[in-house]
Every structure is written in C-alpha cells, then in structure tokens.
Design a protein around this motif. Structure first.
Motif, PDB file in Angstrom:
ATOM      1  N   UNK A   1       0.854  -1.195   0.000  1.00 17.30           N
ATOM      2  CA  UNK A   1       0.000   0.000   0.000  1.00 17.30           C
ATOM      3  C   UNK A   1       0.887   1.242   0.000  1.00 17.30           C
ATOM      4  N   UNK A   2       0.446   2.269  -0.699  1.00 16.64           N
ATOM      5  CA  UNK A   2       1.242   3.495  -0.828  1.00 16.64           C
ATOM      6  C   UNK A   2       1.429   4.238   0.490  1.00 16.64           C
ATOM      7  N   UNK A   3       0.525   4.055   1.443  1.00 18.32           N
ATOM      8  CA  UNK A   3       0.612   4.812   2.691  1.00 18.32           C
ATOM      9  C   UNK A   3       1.204   4.018   3.857  1.00 18.32           C
ATOM     10  N   UNK A   4       1.675   2.812   3.605  1.00 14.39           N
ATOM     11  CA  UNK A   4       2.272   1.979   4.652  1.00 14.39           C
ATOM     12  C   UNK A   4       3.740   2.367   4.843  1.00 14.39           C
ATOM     13  N   UNK A   5       4.187   2.504   6.080  1.00 10.45           N
ATOM     14  CA  UNK A   5       5.556   2.963   6.370  1.00 10.45           C
ATOM     15  C   UNK A   5       6.626   2.020   5.828  1.00 10.45           C
ATOM     16  N   UNK A   6       6.439   0.712   5.997  1.00 10.21           N
ATOM     17  CA  UNK A   6       7.438  -0.252   5.516  1.00 10.21           C
ATOM     18  C   UNK A   6       7.441  -0.283   3.985  1.00 10.21           C
ATOM     19  N   UNK A   7       6.261  -0.143   3.367  1.00  6.91           N
ATOM     20  CA  UNK A   7       6.188  -0.084   1.899  1.00  6.91           C
ATOM     21  C   UNK A   7       6.939   1.146   1.386  1.00  6.91           C
ATOM     22  N   UNK A   8       6.792   2.278   2.067  1.00  7.81           N
ATOM     23  CA  UNK A   8       7.492   3.495   1.653  1.00  7.81           C
ATOM     24  C   UNK A   8       9.006   3.319   1.770  1.00  7.81           C
ATOM     25  N   UNK A   9       9.440   2.628   2.809  1.00  9.61           N
ATOM     26  CA  UNK A   9      10.875   2.351   2.982  1.00  9.61           C
ATOM     27  C   UNK A   9      11.381   1.483   1.827  1.00  9.61           C
TER      28      UNK A   9
ATOM     29  N   UNK B   1      10.659  -2.563 -12.572  1.00 11.99           N
ATOM     30  CA  UNK B   1      10.017  -2.551 -11.254  1.00 11.99           C
ATOM     31  C   UNK B   1       8.649  -1.879 -11.342  1.00 11.99           C
ATOM     32  N   UNK B   2       7.628  -2.554 -10.805  1.00 12.72           N
ATOM     33  CA  UNK B   2       6.282  -1.995 -10.733  1.00 12.72           C
ATOM     34  C   UNK B   2       5.751  -2.124  -9.310  1.00 12.72           C
ATOM     35  N   UNK B   3       4.873  -1.190  -8.945  1.00 11.96           N
ATOM     36  CA  UNK B   3       4.188  -1.241  -7.660  1.00 11.96           C
ATOM     37  C   UNK B   3       2.753  -1.704  -7.900  1.00 11.96           C
ATOM     38  N   UNK B   4       2.268  -2.591  -7.044  1.00  6.51           N
ATOM     39  CA  UNK B   4       0.906  -3.102  -7.160  1.00  6.51           C
ATOM     40  C   UNK B   4       0.230  -2.922  -5.807  1.00  6.51           C
ATOM     41  N   UNK B   5      -0.934  -2.250  -5.807  1.00  9.81           N
ATOM     42  CA  UNK B   5      -1.703  -2.053  -4.572  1.00  9.81           C
ATOM     43  C   UNK B   5      -2.504  -3.327  -4.297  1.00  9.81           C
ATOM     44  N   UNK B   6      -2.328  -3.892  -3.102  1.00  7.79           N
ATOM     45  CA  UNK B   6      -2.995  -5.163  -2.762  1.00  7.79           C
ATOM     46  C   UNK B   6      -4.520  -5.044  -2.806  1.00  7.79           C
TER      47      UNK B   6
END
Length: 149
Positions: A32-40, A58-63
């Motif tokens: 998720x874009x707003x999760x602290x560990x995801x942002x790290x 590299x791609x980001x996918x929102x669960x």
C-alpha cells in the motif's frame, strides 16, 4: 518515494506486464502506498531502478486493487515482492519456508541489487529457483499463517 515508480492498478495491467517484459526480471512490489514499511521499500526500489534498468523492470501493485493476485500469491504480509522472468515466476530460497516472495523491506540497496543479479543470472541459465545472496540476518523473519486447513 512510491510516486517515482510506475503502478499497475488492475489485473489486466499486471497480466500485460508479466506477458510483455522480456529478457529482464519483472519485480512486482505488492503493498500500500501509505504503509511505512512499503514506503521504505519503495525508496530502495526507486534508488536502484536506474542502476538495474538493463536487468529489471520494477512496478508497484496495490494489494486492494488487485485482489486476484493478492490471493493467488497468498500475500498476507505487506510489502511482498514477487519476481518473474519471461512470464515465468522465479522462486528464491531465502532460508524460509516460502520461496515464492520476499516479505518485508530490504535492509540495504546492495541487498536488492545482489538479489536481482542472482535472479537474472539464474534465469538466463534456465533456472526457476535460485539461492538468495542476502545475509540471513538481513532477511525479515515472519510466521506463515495457514488459514482454512
């Protein structure tokens, strides 16, 4: 840093990425874009994307937006990172029971770079599973949850 990396927002886009990325490692970060560990993790991915551009995409996918793949890869912890090469799911032996995905954030940029290099070289030799080059103390520990058994 998640705004620096491209996002896949539906199942069709994820399918298309898996089918069309050729001769490179496809990295899908589920989170998720707003999760602290995801942002790290996104920060590490964004900083290494240019260096790895000849070997990886590299791609980001929102669960929440792609629940089909979230369920298929059994993503119960975020962030989880899944790797493909020429449409084939690449597995990595991290010394944990689950070889299908990397759970958590990488400790350093070099850990991620080393992992992509090992996956790329192994995939070019036709391997479907490779051994992780990351120091075991830098791999996050978690308990697998088996639901409905």
């Amino acid at each position: 840093m998640s705004f620096l990396l491209p996002k896949l927002t539906c199942k069709r886009e994820v399918d298309q990425a898996i089918k069309t990325v050729a001769e490179k490692v496809l990295v899908l970060r589920f989170g998720r874009d707003n999760d602290a560990v995801c942002l790290q993790l996104d920060d590490i991915l964004a900083k290494t994307a240019h260096d790895l551009s000849k070997m990886a995409v590299i791609y980001l996918v929102d669960v929440n937006k792609v629940p089909v793949y979230t369920q298929y890869f059994d993503i119960s912890y975020i962030p989880s990172t899944v790797f493909f090469f020429n449409g084939q799911h690449m597995k990595v032996d991290y010394g944990s029971p689950d070889h299908t995905k990397f759970v958590g954030s990488f400790k350093t940029k070099q850990d991620f770079i080393d992992l992509i290099e090992v996956i790329y070289r192994g995939a070019m030799r036709g391997k479907l599973i490779v051994r992780s080059p990351i120091d075991p103390k830098n791999i996050p520990k978690y308990d697998l949850l088996y639901q409905g058994i």
